[in-house]
Design an enzyme around this catalytic site. Structure first.
Site, PDB file in Angstrom:
ATOM      1  N   PRO A   1       8.828  45.349  62.048  1.00  0.00           N
ATOM      2  CA  PRO A   1       8.974  46.447  61.085  1.00  0.00           C
ATOM      3  C   PRO A   1       9.773  45.994  59.858  1.00  0.00           C
ATOM      4  O   PRO A   1      10.775  45.283  60.005  1.00  0.00           O
ATOM      5  CB  PRO A   1       9.764  47.510  61.858  1.00  0.00           C
ATOM      6  CG  PRO A   1       9.713  47.116  63.280  1.00  0.00           C
ATOM      7  CD  PRO A   1       9.470  45.643  63.333  1.00  0.00           C
TER       8      PRO A   1
ATOM      9  N   GLY B   1       7.297  36.403  56.000  1.00  0.00           N
ATOM     10  CA  GLY B   1       8.088  36.917  57.112  1.00  0.00           C
ATOM     11  C   GLY B   1       8.185  35.969  58.295  1.00  0.00           C
ATOM     12  O   GLY B   1       8.494  36.395  59.413  1.00  0.00           O
ATOM     13  N   LYS B   2       7.980  34.671  58.054  1.00  0.00           N
ATOM     14  CA  LYS B   2       8.078  33.702  59.173  1.00  0.00           C
ATOM     15  C   LYS B   2       9.476  33.698  59.772  1.00  0.00           C
ATOM     16  O   LYS B   2       9.650  33.627  60.986  1.00  0.00           O
ATOM     17  CB  LYS B   2       7.748  32.273  58.696  1.00  0.00           C
ATOM     18  CG  LYS B   2       6.325  32.054  58.261  1.00  0.00           C
ATOM     19  CD  LYS B   2       6.046  30.587  57.951  1.00  0.00           C
ATOM     20  CE  LYS B   2       6.932  30.019  56.871  1.00  0.00           C
ATOM     21  NZ  LYS B   2       6.711  30.627  55.540  1.00  0.00           N
TER      22      LYS B   2
ATOM     23  N   GLU C   1      10.002  26.738  62.987  1.00  0.00           N
ATOM     24  CA  GLU C   1       9.499  27.447  61.803  1.00  0.00           C
ATOM     25  C   GLU C   1       9.063  26.457  60.734  1.00  0.00           C
ATOM     26  O   GLU C   1       9.874  25.676  60.224  1.00  0.00           O
ATOM     27  CB  GLU C   1      10.554  28.398  61.217  1.00  0.00           C
ATOM     28  CG  GLU C   1       9.949  29.190  60.039  1.00  0.00           C
ATOM     29  CD  GLU C   1      10.932  29.979  59.192  1.00  0.00           C
ATOM     30  OE1 GLU C   1      12.050  30.281  59.665  1.00  0.00           O
ATOM     31  OE2 GLU C   1      10.568  30.291  58.041  1.00  0.00           O
TER      32      GLU C   1
ATOM     33  N   LYS D   1      14.006  24.027  62.270  1.00  0.00           N
ATOM     34  CA  LYS D   1      13.310  24.069  60.977  1.00  0.00           C
ATOM     35  C   LYS D   1      13.121  22.623  60.545  1.00  0.00           C
ATOM     36  O   LYS D   1      14.091  21.951  60.154  1.00  0.00           O
ATOM     37  CB  LYS D   1      14.188  24.835  59.975  1.00  0.00           C
ATOM     38  CG  LYS D   1      13.613  24.953  58.584  1.00  0.00           C
ATOM     39  CD  LYS D   1      12.719  26.156  58.438  1.00  0.00           C
ATOM     40  CE  LYS D   1      12.104  26.207  57.040  1.00  0.00           C
ATOM     41  NZ  LYS D   1      11.146  27.305  56.890  1.00  0.00           N
TER      42      LYS D   1
HETATM   43  N1  LIG Z   1      10.475  42.464  58.721  1.00  0.00           N
HETATM   44  C1  LIG Z   1      11.083  42.393  57.537  1.00  0.00           C
HETATM   45  N2  LIG Z   1      11.997  43.318  57.176  1.00  0.00           N
HETATM   46  C2  LIG Z   1      12.571  43.271  55.971  1.00  0.00           C
HETATM   47  N3  LIG Z   1      12.325  42.338  55.044  1.00  0.00           N
HETATM   48  C3  LIG Z   1      11.444  41.397  55.343  1.00  0.00           C
HETATM   49  C4  LIG Z   1      10.785  41.361  56.609  1.00  0.00           C
HETATM   50  N4  LIG Z   1       9.986  40.289  56.617  1.00  0.00           N
HETATM   51  C5  LIG Z   1      10.129  39.709  55.410  1.00  0.00           C
HETATM   52  N5  LIG Z   1      10.998  40.381  54.654  1.00  0.00           N
HETATM   53  C6  LIG Z   1      11.394  40.103  53.247  1.00  0.00           C
HETATM   54  O1  LIG Z   1      10.590  39.069  52.758  1.00  0.00           O
HETATM   55  C7  LIG Z   1      11.402  37.949  52.460  1.00  0.00           C
HETATM   56  C8  LIG Z   1      10.698  36.744  53.033  1.00  0.00           C
HETATM   57  O2  LIG Z   1      10.726  36.813  54.439  1.00  0.00           O
HETATM   58  P1  LIG Z   1      10.948  35.494  55.264  1.00  0.00           P
HETATM   59  O3  LIG Z   1      10.947  35.828  56.713  1.00  0.00           O
HETATM   60  O4  LIG Z   1      12.136  34.754  54.738  1.00  0.00           O
HETATM   61  O5  LIG Z   1       9.596  34.742  54.848  1.00  0.00           O
HETATM   62  P2  LIG Z   1       9.163  33.230  55.110  1.00  0.00           P
HETATM   63  O6  LIG Z   1      10.054  32.697  56.176  1.00  0.00           O
HETATM   64  O7  LIG Z   1       7.723  33.333  55.489  1.00  0.00           O
HETATM   65  O8  LIG Z   1       9.330  32.531  53.782  1.00  0.00           O
HETATM   66  C9  LIG Z   1      12.771  38.186  53.088  1.00  0.00           C
HETATM   67  O9  LIG Z   1      13.819  37.661  52.327  1.00  0.00           O
HETATM   68  C10 LIG Z   1      12.836  39.671  53.127  1.00  0.00           C
HETATM   69  O10 LIG Z   1      13.310  40.135  51.892  1.00  0.00           O
HETATM   70 MG   LIG Z   2      11.408  31.161  56.266  1.00  0.00          MG
END
Ligand SMILES: Nc1ncnc2c1ncn2[C@@H]1O[C@H](COP(=O)(O)OP(=O)(O)O)[C@@H](O)[C@H]1O
Ligand SMILES: [Mg+2]
Length: 274
Positions: free
Chosen positions: A267, A27-28, A130, A51
């Protein structure tokens, strides 16, 4: 559904915020978007999202910074307030070094990222960076990680109580620039206390306590100024495990002599995602 899940958190962070995570997919990107919204809500009017390495993307495909822009716009941040930038884009969804080898390109040195971020800082009042994957993923060809980038930025932007330096001079101090033609200081950063904070994004589910403590140890032992932990995707109806994990993360044992707070949670489903 709240549109500003992290409230006024950015008011207590530096003018540059490094977002890293306990893993990939934690979720970053969502946390970066939520920090952007928080920044806008506390009055930051020129916000940049950077990024350093965008892997797993071809040419015009939307990357993480585009997702941040979409989520932030949906939460009310005007497009004109936001600048998005990528350091380098690589095709394969892998760590940057093997992805660069497959694409047949050299990775940008860490000092380039530092200079780009310092440049963005000069024209913005919040820059959010990020990282790729987790804390110790290598970002350049010299085995430097997002932790090294955070430390280099802290030096470039002046740590709390320290004298502000030029970005390039700080990069030289930390041994990142060696060629003679790069020795002339440029990009003077006239910031008073333009500090850098790092936020660690964690999962709420099984395994997160170990991953969070390991990541914090790695960051703090490398000298990274960790502001705290953010849960990247907090369920609407948390089960006992998630609730217990959140309680534990809100009261972590000291790591490297420091107590690291839980800063908030995004959330699950914020921004319309499933
Ligand atoms: N707060 C959130 N609400 C809904 N989906 C989320 C949320 N955070 C993460 N996700 C899900 O998890 C996946 C990965 O989140 P992301 O922020 O892209 O992770 P990271 O950047 O750490 O790789 C997203 O594509 C989404 O499907
Ligand atoms: Mg990411």
């Amino acid at each position: 559904m709240t549109t500003n899940p992290l409230g006024d958190l950015v008011a207590s962070l530096g003018h540059a915020v490094v977002v890293t995570g306990t893993d990939t997919d934690v979720g970053k990107t969502y946390a970066t978007a939520a920090l952007t919204v928080s920044g806008w809500n506390v009055g930051r009017r020129r916000i940049a999202v950077y990024k350093p390495q965008q892997t797993g993307m071809r040419g015009g495909e939307p990357g993480d910074v585009d997702d941040v822009a979409r989520l932030a716009r949906a939460a009310g941040v005007p497009s004109e307030a936001l600048t998005t930038a990528e350091g380098q884009r690589l095709t394969e969804p892998m760590a940057p070094p093997p992805a660069a080898a497959i694409d047949g390109v050299e990775l940008l040195p860490l000092s380039e990222h530092v200079m780009k971020i310092v440049e963005l800082q000069e024209s913005h009042d919040l820059v959010i960076v990020e990282g790729s994957g987790g804390v110790l993923v290598e970002l350049d060809g010299d085995r430097r990680t997002i932790a090294d980038l955070a430390v280099a930025l802290q030096e470039a932007c002046g740590e709390p109580g320290g004298a502000a330096q030029t970005g390039r001079a700080a990069a030289e101090t930390s041994g990142q620039l060696s060629s003679p033609e790069t020795s002339e200081p440029v990009n003077a950063v006239e910031r008073d206390g333009g500090t850098v904070s790092t936020v660690l994004v964690a999962r709420p589910d099984l395994g997160t306590l170990n991953h969070t403590l390991l990541s914090l140890e790695a960051l703090l032992h490398r000298g990274v100024e960790v502001a705290g932990v953010v849960l990247g995707s907090w369920p609407a109806d948390p089960d006992r495990l998630a609730t217990s994990n959140r309680e534990y993360l809100a009261d972590l044992p000291p790591v490297a002599g420091r107590r690291v707070p839980l800063l908030g949670a995004v959330p699950r489903g914020w921004g319309g995602a499933a």
